[in-house]
Design an enzyme around this catalytic site. Structure first.
Site, short mmCIF file in Angstrom:
data_model
loop_
_atom_site.label_atom_id
_atom_site.label_comp_id
_atom_site.label_asym_id
_atom_site.label_seq_id
_atom_site.Cartn_x
_atom_site.Cartn_y
_atom_site.Cartn_z
N LYS A 164 0.84 -1.21 0.00
CA LYS A 164 0.00 0.00 0.00
C LYS A 164 0.88 1.26 0.00
CE LYS A 164 -0.38 -0.18 5.06
NZ LYS A 164 -1.25 -0.60 6.18
N ARG A 203 -10.97 0.50 14.50
CA ARG A 203 -10.90 1.12 13.18
C ARG A 203 -12.03 0.62 12.28
NH1 ARG A 203 -5.11 1.27 10.16
NH2 ARG A 203 -5.51 -0.93 9.79
N HIS A 255 -6.72 -6.90 13.21
CA HIS A 255 -5.50 -6.09 13.17
C HIS A 255 -5.20 -5.63 14.60
CE1 HIS A 255 -2.44 -3.81 11.15
NE2 HIS A 255 -2.90 -2.65 11.53
N ARG A 315 0.44 -10.65 6.96
CA ARG A 315 0.47 -9.44 6.13
C ARG A 315 1.74 -8.67 6.49
NH1 ARG A 315 -4.57 -9.31 8.99
NH2 ARG A 315 -3.82 -7.48 10.10
N TYR A 375 14.93 31.02 4.54
CA TYR A 375 13.71 31.76 4.93
C TYR A 375 13.72 32.06 6.43
CZ TYR A 375 11.33 30.74 0.49
OH TYR A 375 10.98 30.67 -0.82
N CYS A 384 13.39 24.59 2.46
CA CYS A 384 12.46 25.23 1.53
C CYS A 384 11.60 24.15 0.87
CB CYS A 384 13.20 26.00 0.44
SG CYS A 384 14.55 27.05 1.01
N MET A 385 10.69 24.58 0.02
CA MET A 385 9.84 23.62 -0.69
C MET A 385 10.68 22.67 -1.54
SD MET A 385 6.72 24.33 -3.36
CE MET A 385 5.68 25.24 -2.22
N ASP A 386 11.74 23.20 -2.15
CA ASP A 386 12.47 22.43 -3.17
C ASP A 386 13.97 22.32 -2.92
OD1 ASP A 386 9.99 22.57 -4.75
OD2 ASP A 386 10.55 24.69 -4.87
C1 LIG Z 1 -0.70 -1.50 6.94
C2 LIG Z 1 -1.31 -2.77 7.42
C3 LIG Z 1 -0.51 -3.90 7.59
C4 LIG Z 1 1.01 -3.87 7.49
O1 LIG Z 1 1.51 -3.32 8.66
P1 LIG Z 1 3.10 -3.31 8.95
O2 LIG Z 1 3.20 -2.80 10.33
O3 LIG Z 1 3.69 -2.39 7.96
O4 LIG Z 1 3.55 -4.70 8.77
C5 LIG Z 1 -1.13 -5.09 7.92
N1 LIG Z 1 -2.48 -5.14 8.08
C6 LIG Z 1 -3.26 -4.07 7.94
C7 LIG Z 1 -4.73 -4.21 8.14
C8 LIG Z 1 -2.71 -2.85 7.62
O5 LIG Z 1 -3.50 -1.77 7.51
#
Ligand SMILES: *Cc1c(COP(=O)(O)O)cnc(C)c1O
Length: 369
Positions: free
Chosen positions: A40, A135, A166, A219, A265, A311-313
């Site tokens: 992601k 969540r 989670h 995951r 700045y 700065c921005m850049d």
């Molecule tokens: C982002 C996420 C993960 C991965 O988490 P890490 O801490 O980067 O391993 C796993 N499960 C869910 C639901 C997540 O949102």
């Protein structure tokens, strides 16, 4: 933002390190446990499609993303493994998931009912359980059972592929809240009226420090990229995590200023003596946070402080001596025997390594080695 390839500023990604991290995790789970690579948020800044393809090549059983768009991007690039969208997708877009063989996360019976109303067929779903993260997902056993019965009664609409939760505190040495969530998850998943191919609760922290909870899928996110989810060296990791991302640039301008001159700045920096100052063409528009003012970066294997506001850049850095334009600058990564990790930068900025990586914008080209 447009990737800027005509500027000496880029993110370098080590494919070897991505491979090492994933394969170390695959080796550490029991036979038959699927390791899904979490890609992601542009693969935590490392580049979505390139990293997704690499992870599949290195042995990931599937991929996790956050949005349907991320999933479609990977699918359209020809990736064939299962792809799970971890957040809630609006029902009106579920047809895209069906048509592209993408699995969606479900958190309510209402969503399932609407999908049936929209004539969704054979949608692969993972049921989310809120065991204490607060969540998304089912919170009450009765609601979960009702949803499972609804899925059972609508076999043409849904393929129950996964059941998951989670954890909020899996990286914390104090396990009190973690164990409370484990208990709740176990209660919720017991004796449900349908079976799921994958049951999963392990993010990186859980996979590293609570191996017994791998069940049959993990995951794996931040660990893929070689960083400790706790943001420290504690708890100790069971295998070496090798950071995959570095951020490099060059000095594009070098000058000597007199004692008492100002830089940047707000004129917040005043030289204490005649000093060599270099300019680096990266700024907060690249995701190099304004809060990094004062931080030491690496030039010629030496630590050099950022002077004045970012700065921005661009930003300015105090050099130990006159250095030529074109000298390599390392903001994250190794130079000689010194290293700056995203975790170091995060500690300085008062945030977490995840955020440092995700902030790096598309303007920085990604180079794979
Ligand atoms: C982002 C996420 C993960 C991965 O988490 P890490 O801490 O980067 O391993 C796993 N499960 C869910 C639901 C997540 O949102």
């Amino acid at each position: 933002m447009l990737p800027s390839t005509h500027r000496p500023a880029y993110v370098e990604v080590s494919l070897d390190n991505l491979k090492h991290n994933l394969q170390s995790e695959i080796k550490s789970v029991p036979e038959g446990t699927a390791v899904f690579a979490v890609v992601k948020a542009n693969a935590y800044g490392h580049g979505l499609v390139r990293v997704a393809k690499a992870e599949v090549e290195y042995g990931a059983s599937g991929l996790c993303v956050t949005t349907l768009d991320e999933a479609l991007e990977i699918r359209n690039a020809g990736v064939k493994v299962p792809i799970l969208v971890l957040s809630i997708t609006p029902v009106e877009h579920a047809i895209l998931a069906v048509n592209n063989d993408i699995s969606l996360t479900i958190g309510s019976l209402d969503w399932l009912k609407q999908a049936v109303n929209e004539d969704i067929s054979k949608l692969k779903i993972h049921i989310g359980i809120d065991s204490g993260m607060g969540r998304i997902g089912f919170r009450e056993k009765a609601d979960l059972v009702e949803a499972c019965n609804f899925i059972k009664d609508n076999p043409d609409s849904f393929i129950p592929e996964g059941l998951f939760t989670h954890f909020a505190t899996a990286d914390n040495p104090d396990e009190t809240y973690f164990l409370k969530q484990v208990k709740r998850f176990k209660e919720m998943k017991a004796d449900l009226p349908i079976d799921f191919k994958y049951v999963h609760c392990a993010n990186t922290a859980t996979a590293l420090w609570h191996k017994d909870l791998a069940i049959n899928m993990v995951r794996f996110g931040i660990g893929l990229y070689g960083l400790n989810p706790s943001g420290t060296d504690i708890p100790e990791v069971p295998f070496e995590l090798k950071p995959a991302l570095s951020l490099h640039s060059q000095l594009v301008f070098v000058k000597k200023i007199d004692k008492g001159e100002k830089v940047g700045y707000g004129a917040t920096y005043t030289s204490e003596k005649p000093e060599w100052i270099g300019t680096v063409p990266i700024g907060y528009a690249d995701g190099w946070l304004r809060r990094m003012q004062g931080y030491d970066i690496l030039i010629n294997g030496q630590k050099c402080p950022i002077v004045g506001r970012i700065c921005m850049d661009q930003f300015m850095v105090k050099l130990p001596e006159e250095l030529p334009v074109g000298t390599k600058v390392t903001l994250i990564g190794k130079d000689g025997d010194k290293e700056i990790t995203a975790t170091d930068a995060a500690q300085y900025a008062g945030t977490i390594n995840y955020e440092i990586l995700c902030c790096l914008t598309d303007r920085l080209p990604r180079i794979y080695k």
